[in-house]
Each structure stands twice: as structure tokens, then as C-alpha cells.
Write a protein that holds these residues in place. Structure first.
Motif, short mmCIF file in Angstrom:
data_model
loop_
_atom_site.label_atom_id
_atom_site.label_comp_id
_atom_site.label_asym_id
_atom_site.label_seq_id
_atom_site.Cartn_x
_atom_site.Cartn_y
_atom_site.Cartn_z
N ARG A 43 -9.75 -14.55 -5.14
CA ARG A 43 -10.36 -13.49 -4.72
C ARG A 43 -9.88 -13.06 -3.24
O ARG A 43 -9.56 -11.87 -3.01
N ASP A 44 -9.53 -13.99 -2.44
CA ASP A 44 -9.13 -13.58 -1.03
C ASP A 44 -7.66 -13.21 -1.48
O ASP A 44 -6.79 -13.98 -1.81
N GLY A 45 -7.08 -11.82 -0.83
CA GLY A 45 -5.97 -11.28 -1.06
C GLY A 45 -5.78 -10.70 -2.28
O GLY A 45 -4.60 -10.26 -2.56
N LEU A 46 -6.90 -10.20 -3.01
CA LEU A 46 -6.68 -9.69 -4.48
C LEU A 46 -6.37 -8.19 -3.99
O LEU A 46 -5.41 -7.69 -4.81
N ALA A 47 -6.64 -7.65 -3.05
CA ALA A 47 -6.35 -6.14 -2.89
C ALA A 47 -4.75 -6.15 -2.46
O ALA A 47 -4.23 -5.24 -2.64
N ARG A 48 -4.53 -7.29 -1.65
CA ARG A 48 -2.83 -7.15 -1.28
C ARG A 48 -2.13 -7.49 -2.43
O ARG A 48 -1.18 -6.71 -2.74
N ALA A 49 -2.64 -8.13 -3.26
CA ALA A 49 -1.77 -8.36 -4.65
C ALA A 49 -1.79 -7.11 -5.47
O ALA A 49 -0.81 -6.90 -5.95
N MET A 50 -2.87 -6.45 -5.73
CA MET A 50 -2.89 -5.44 -6.39
C MET A 50 -2.06 -4.29 -5.67
O MET A 50 -1.34 -3.74 -6.44
N ARG A 51 -1.88 -4.33 -4.47
CA ARG A 51 -1.11 -3.31 -3.73
C ARG A 51 0.41 -3.61 -4.03
O ARG A 51 1.39 -2.70 -4.20
N ALA A 52 0.67 -4.97 -4.13
CA ALA A 52 2.28 -5.36 -4.45
C ALA A 52 2.46 -4.96 -5.84
O ALA A 52 3.87 -4.69 -6.03
N LYS A 53 1.45 -4.85 -6.75
CA LYS A 53 1.97 -4.70 -8.24
C LYS A 53 2.47 -3.16 -8.52
O LYS A 53 3.00 -2.89 -9.22
N ILE A 54 1.92 -2.30 -7.31
CA ILE A 54 2.13 -0.93 -7.42
C ILE A 54 3.52 -0.59 -6.58
O ILE A 54 3.97 0.69 -6.35
N ALA A 55 4.09 -1.46 -5.92
CA ALA A 55 5.08 -1.35 -4.98
C ALA A 55 6.46 -0.65 -5.37
O ALA A 55 7.09 0.03 -4.82
N ASN A 56 6.73 -0.88 -6.62
CA ASN A 56 7.88 -0.07 -7.22
C ASN A 56 7.70 0.96 -8.26
O ASN A 56 8.33 1.39 -8.97
N CYS A 57 6.45 1.45 -8.06
CA CYS A 57 6.11 2.55 -8.81
C CYS A 57 6.33 4.01 -8.12
O CYS A 57 6.83 3.74 -7.13
N SER A 58 6.10 5.10 -8.69
CA SER A 58 6.49 6.27 -8.13
C SER A 58 5.76 6.47 -6.88
O SER A 58 4.82 5.95 -6.34
N PRO A 59 6.17 7.26 -5.98
CA PRO A 59 5.79 7.65 -4.54
C PRO A 59 4.23 8.05 -4.66
O PRO A 59 3.55 7.55 -3.88
N ALA A 60 4.04 8.60 -5.63
CA ALA A 60 2.54 9.23 -5.81
C ALA A 60 1.47 8.01 -5.88
O ALA A 60 0.56 8.09 -5.37
N ILE A 61 1.99 7.24 -6.75
CA ILE A 61 1.16 6.06 -7.25
C ILE A 61 1.18 5.00 -5.91
O ILE A 61 0.03 4.52 -5.32
N ARG A 62 2.39 4.98 -5.26
CA ARG A 62 2.36 3.89 -4.11
C ARG A 62 1.49 4.38 -3.24
O ARG A 62 0.78 3.75 -2.17
N ALA A 63 1.25 5.90 -2.88
CA ALA A 63 0.47 6.38 -1.76
C ALA A 63 -0.90 5.93 -1.84
O ALA A 63 -1.74 6.06 -0.89
N PHE A 64 -1.48 5.56 -3.08
CA PHE A 64 -2.87 5.15 -3.36
C PHE A 64 -3.20 3.93 -2.85
O PHE A 64 -4.11 3.48 -2.46
N GLY A 65 -2.14 3.22 -2.39
CA GLY A 65 -2.25 1.71 -1.96
C GLY A 65 -2.94 1.66 -0.76
O GLY A 65 -3.69 0.75 -0.38
#
Length: 335
Positions: free
Chosen positions: A230-252
Motif C-alpha cells: 500500500r505504501d508507494g502505490l500512487a508512485r507505482a501507478m504513476r510509473a506505469k503511465i510513464a511511457n504513455c502519451s503526454p496527455a496521459i502522463r500529465a494526469f500523473g
């Protein structure tokens, strides 16, 4: 079958809609739910036109639509963020949207309020510890030390159904697909009027669920079925979209609260034989769990509920009713 007493095991979407459908047919219904808080996780759910049709059938359409955000199209984006299609969805209820995005807590309140108003009995923080089919009745021992007898018990207790394990102990366990989904609520951008699906090695969807909110789902390959702390789950989710389109990365930048991330491995299950044994039956994910790629898991459970109530009301004997329920549902759910 008239004036029968029915126990529903599980107070989720399938359990509550079955309670509503059965009460509309005049059955005496008791619902037990293991969660004493009777809460659900806070992200959204996609429901398509067949679900709106089902909610209309249950007399719930107005409250249901008011709880969410309707939309009639799906926009498809290439991995680089280029929009490649805007696909219309068919409406099955005249005057209402084709699809609805709704927060799970909002949907839970609609269904819970109607279940209570219908006269069904709700018992929270209770499980069935023993279910004994005695031929003419089902004797049930509950975790709070009480007991009860019913004409029928219905397991609507999800993909890890204890009722299924009691009924069919040799049935295979849910099958892990090698994928998982991450979900998070975000502000809904102005002008967003569609489900937006971004294709690529990491699949992403944005789904409106209210005037001000949408939720993001991120589908990832997780071949080893890891358990993320649970600790670090938001960071892990952000990492999962790191290679997506700029529009998606911006939601990080909005994905910051570990407690608000919902992570689920994707598992499937299909009981190939009968869905009942004697006076005990199954519905929804307890008997045919699917992945969320088509957004139909909850919809199939809701349709099960309606068909089960119809068949119980139109047959004189339980075996015929439960066999007819299975025959009407099995091909659609397998598909």
C-alpha cells in the motif's frame, strides 16, 4: 413458486439487484453481507446500454442515471495520443444515454436504498458458516451464532465465493490472466463527453462518472502476479503511465494518495456444469467472472438477477426454475 424464503449471500451489485428483483416478484428475501460497514471502494464502473435496460426493468433507471454520468460515444486514441476514432454506442432505452459511468459508492447507495425500501432484510457483518441442503429446506448456520431455514440460498459472493467452494469443492480456482488494472479518480476535464480509450502496451481509459469527476483505469502486464504494498502505490501507478502519451502522463500529477489507488489482478472463472445443486444456486462473479476489458462483469450479474427472479416466479418447482435460469444465461455469459 409463491411465498418462498430466499437467502442471498453477498451484498454487492449482484446480491442487491437479485434482492430487488426477487422482492418485485413477491419473495421473502434476506441478504447477508460480510462487510459490517457495507462499503465499496471509491472508483468508478462503466455500464453499457444493456445495463440501463436492466435498470429500467428493475424500476431503478431514474435514480441510477442521476447517480452517474451518461455518454453515447467512445473515443479511441493511438499510443502517441492521436485520436483515431469516435465510435457511437447504441441506445437501448429511448431518451436515455447509451452508457453510464458511475462511482461505485453512488451505485451502491442506489441499490442499497432500494433493497431496504423493498422490504428485504439486511444483515451486515454476517457470513454463512454452514449451508445444509435438507431436501425440503436449506438450513444455514451464521457466523453470529444464529441459524435459519430457507427455501433457496443464492451465492452472490464474488469470484472468491465461499458458497461455490461449499457447493462445488472440485471446481477450478479463478484463473489469473497475467494482467492487472489500476484505478484512480481524477478531475473531469471540461468538454469530455465520451469514454476515452488509449491503446498501447499499457492500456488506459478515462471514464466520466459525474459532472466533476472521471476515473482512470490503467491495464498492465503483470506476469508474476505481484502484490504491491500500500505504501508507494500512487508512485507505482504513476510509473506505469510513464511511457504513455503526454496527455496521459500529465494526469500523473493528480495520482498522489496511496489510499485512493485501487489495484486488482485480473482473474476469470466459468463454471461449466450446473449453476445450482439442490436448493443452492450461484450468480454473477461467483459462477462466471470475467475481466473488465468489455465492461460487462456487473452487467452480467444484474441480468442474472432479473432472469433468476423471472424463472423462480414462473415455475412451480425449484429444479425446473433453476435449470431454466441456467439455460437462459450460460451461453451469453460464456461468450
Amino acid at each position: 413458486m409463491d411465498n418462498k424464503t430466499i437467502l442471498i449471500i453477498g451484498g454487492g451489485i449482484g446480491g442487491l439487484t437479485s434482492a430487488i428483483a426477487l422482492r418485485r416478484k413477491g419473495f421473502d428475501v434476506t441478504v447477508i453481507e460480510r462487510n459490517s460497514d457495507w462499503s465499496v471502494y471509491g472508483v468508478g464502473i462503466i455500464q453499457q446500454s444493456n445495463v440501463l435496460r436492466a435498470m429500467d426493468h428493475l424500476g431503478l433507471l431514474e435514480e441510477y442515471v442521476a447517480a452517474g454520468a451518461g455518454f453515447d460515444t467512445v473515443e479511441v486514441f493511438a499510443p502517441d495520443g492521436t485520436k483515431v476514432a469516435r465510435v457511437p454506442s447504441p441506445r437501448l432505452v429511448e431518451g436515455y444515454p447509451a452508457n453510464l459511468g458511475v462511482g461505485r459508492p453512488a451505485l451502491h447507495k442506489v441499490l442499497g436504498d432500494r433493497t431496504i425500501a423493498s422490504g428485504a432484510k439486511m444483515r451486515l457483518g454476517v457470513t454463512a458458516t454452514k449451508i445444509d441442503d435438507q431436501g425440503d429446506q436449506v438450513a444455514v448456520a451464521f457466523s453470529d451464532g444464529t441459524q435459519g431455514s430457507f427455501d433457496l440460498a443464492v451465492g452472490a459472493d464474488g469470484v472468491y465465493s465461499q458458497t461455490r467452494k461449499m457447493l462445488f469443492p472440485d471446481e477450478p480456482l479463478p484463473h489469473y490472466t497475467g494482467q492487472a488494472v489500476w484505478r484512480y479518480n481524477l478531475p473531469r476535464p471540461e468538454g469530455m463527453d465520451s469514454l476515452q480509450a488509449y491503446n498501447g502496451p499499457t492500456g488506459v481509459g478515462l471514464v466520466p462518472i459525474s459532472q466533476s469527476l472521471m476515473y482512470m483505469f490503467v491495464t498492465t502486464s503483470e506476469p508474476d502476479n505481484p502484490r504491491y504494498p500500500r505504501d508507494g502505490l500512487a508512485r507505482a501507478m504513476r510509473a506505469k503511465i510513464a511511457n504513455c502519451s503526454p496527455a496521459i502522463r500529465a494526469f500523473g500529477e493528480y495520482i498522489t494518495d496511496d489510499a485512493e489507488v485501487v489495484y486488482r489482478p485480473l482473474e476469470t472463472l466459468m463454471v461449466d456444469g450446473p449453476w445450482h445443486k439442490g436448493r443452492i444456486a450461484l450468480l454473477g462473479d461467483a459462477v462466471h467472472a470475467t475481466t473488465p476489458h468489455l465492461g460487462q462483469g456487473a452487467g452480467m450479474a444484474i441480468e442474472d438477477s432479473i432472469v433468476l427472479a423471472e424463472e423462480l416466479a414462473s415455475h412451480d418447482d425449484l429444479e425446473s426454475a433453476l435449470t431454466a435460469y441456467h439455460e437462459r444465461r450460460v451461453d451469453r455469459c460464456r461468450y
